[in-house]
Design a protein around this motif. Structure first.
Motif, PDB file in Angstrom:
ATOM      1  N   LEU A   8       0.406   4.266   1.207  1.00  0.00           N
ATOM      2  CA  LEU A   8       1.808   4.288   1.627  1.00  0.00           C
ATOM      3  C   LEU A   8       2.228   5.683   2.073  1.00  0.00           C
ATOM      4  O   LEU A   8       2.941   5.829   3.079  1.00  0.00           O
ATOM      5  N   PHE A 133      10.492  -1.241   0.805  1.00  0.00           N
ATOM      6  CA  PHE A 133       9.113  -1.582   1.152  1.00  0.00           C
ATOM      7  C   PHE A 133       8.143  -1.068   0.092  1.00  0.00           C
ATOM      8  O   PHE A 133       7.218  -1.779  -0.315  1.00  0.00           O
ATOM      9  N   ASP A 136       8.388  -3.337  -2.874  1.00  0.00           N
ATOM     10  CA  ASP A 136       7.797  -4.644  -2.560  1.00  0.00           C
ATOM     11  C   ASP A 136       6.274  -4.554  -2.466  1.00  0.00           C
ATOM     12  O   ASP A 136       5.565  -5.465  -2.913  1.00  0.00           O
ATOM     13  N   ALA A 137       5.772  -3.477  -1.885  1.00  0.00           N
ATOM     14  CA  ALA A 137       4.322  -3.302  -1.749  1.00  0.00           C
ATOM     15  C   ALA A 137       3.658  -3.229  -3.127  1.00  0.00           C
ATOM     16  O   ALA A 137       2.601  -3.830  -3.353  1.00  0.00           O
ATOM     17  N   CYS A 140       3.717  -6.709  -4.683  1.00  0.00           N
ATOM     18  CA  CYS A 140       2.717  -7.555  -4.029  1.00  0.00           C
ATOM     19  C   CYS A 140       1.315  -7.178  -4.508  1.00  0.00           C
ATOM     20  O   CYS A 140       0.501  -8.058  -4.822  1.00  0.00           O
ATOM     21  N   LEU A 164      -4.399  -8.251   0.010  1.00  0.00           N
ATOM     22  CA  LEU A 164      -3.229  -7.402   0.204  1.00  0.00           C
ATOM     23  C   LEU A 164      -2.939  -7.234   1.697  1.00  0.00           C
ATOM     24  O   LEU A 164      -1.786  -7.337   2.125  1.00  0.00           O
ATOM     25  N   SER A 167      -1.459 -10.447   2.890  1.00  0.00           N
ATOM     26  CA  SER A 167      -0.077 -10.567   2.400  1.00  0.00           C
ATOM     27  C   SER A 167       0.877  -9.697   3.214  1.00  0.00           C
ATOM     28  O   SER A 167       1.975 -10.127   3.566  1.00  0.00           O
ATOM     29  N   PHE A 168       0.464  -8.466   3.500  1.00  0.00           N
ATOM     30  CA  PHE A 168       1.311  -7.587   4.308  1.00  0.00           C
ATOM     31  C   PHE A 168       1.526  -8.153   5.707  1.00  0.00           C
ATOM     32  O   PHE A 168       2.631  -8.122   6.244  1.00  0.00           O
ATOM     33  N   SER A 172       5.007  -9.295   7.360  1.00  0.00           N
ATOM     34  CA  SER A 172       5.359  -8.738   8.673  1.00  0.00           C
ATOM     35  C   SER A 172       5.714  -9.855   9.647  1.00  0.00           C
ATOM     36  O   SER A 172       6.686  -9.747  10.407  1.00  0.00           O
TER      37      SER A 172
END
Length: 193
Positions: A8, A133, A136-137, A140, A164, A167-168, A172
Motif C-alpha cells: 500500500l 481503502f 478495507d484492504a 479484505c 487478494l 478480491s481487489f 475495483s
C-alpha cells in the motif's frame, strides 16, 4: 500484514498535484508534461509507462475534454482538468470522462466557474478515500487469510496473493460499474436540459 503495508505504501496513493504546485502562469505543453511527469513519477508501474504525452493532451483537447486552449498555453484550470482526467482514465472511457466533465468545462468557459474549489474538495475526498481503502484492504486481507487457512494446501502464500488480487479487482469492478452508472445519469441529465 507487513507485506500489505509495504504494498500500500508503494502505491503512493497520496500522490496528487495540489493547487499550490500549479503555477499561476500559463504553461506550454512541454511544461505541463514535465510538471505531471515529475509529480507522478513515483506512481508509475514501470519506467516505460508515460504519465502524460503530447498525443494524450492533444486527444483531450480534440475530444473536448478540455475547454479551448489559448495561444498554445494551458491555464491553471486546464491543469486541474488534466489532473482529474489523469485520475478518471484509470477506470472510465474517454467518452465517459467527456460526459462527466462537459458541464464543468461549460461552467469554466461561460460562468467563470472557480474550479479550484471543486479540486480542493476532490483532494480532500481523495485523502478520505485513501484512508478508507487502507482499512478495507486490511479487512479484505484478513478475510482472505482466514479463508485460505481453512484450506489444506501447502501453497498458502501464493493462494493468499492470488485471492487478494482477485478480491481487489472485484471491488475495483464494483466501483467502476457504479461510476459508469453515475456518468450515465449525468449524460441523461444533460440530454434533458
Amino acid at each position: 500484514m507487513e507485506k500489505l503495508n509495504e504494498l500500500l505504501d508503494g502505491l503512493y496513493l497520496d500522490n496528487h498535484l495540489s493547487i499550490k504546485e500549479m503555477p499561476d502562469l500559463d504553461l506550454y505543453m512541454d511544461q505541463v508534461i514535465q510538471l505531471f511527469e515529475s509529480k507522478f513519477a513515483s506512481s508509475k508501474r514501470n519506467e516505460e509507462e508515460k504519465i502524460l504525452t503530447k498525443t494524450m493532451i492533444n486527444n483531450y483537447a480534440k475530444g473536448k475534454l478540455l475547454f479551448p486552449i489559448k495561444n498554445k498555453k494551458y491555464s491553471k484550470d486546464h491543469l486541474i482538468l488534466i489532473s482529474l482526467i489523469y485520475q478518471l482514465k484509470g477506470a472510465l472511457s474517454i467518452k465517459d470522462i467527456k460526459t462527466a466533465l462537459e458541464h464543468v468545462n461549460e461552467k469554466i468557459t461561460n460562468d467563470n466557474f472557480n474550479v479550484d474549489d471543486l479540486y480542493e474538495i476532490y483532494l480532500y475526498l481523495s485523502e478520505y478515500n485513501r484512508e478508507q481503502f487502507r482499512e478495507d484492504a486490511h479487512e479484505c486481507a484478513s478475510e482472505v487469510n482466514r479463508q485460505v487457512s481453512l484450506m489444506e494446501n501447502s501453497d498458502s502464500d501464493y493462494l493468499e496473493q492470488l485471492l487478494l488480487a482477485i478480491s481487489f479487482v472485484n471491488m475495483s469492478n464494483y466501483y467502476r460499474r457504479a461510476a459508469e452508472r453515475i456518468v450515465d445519469e449525468i449524460g441523461k441529465g444533460k440530454e434533458t436540459t
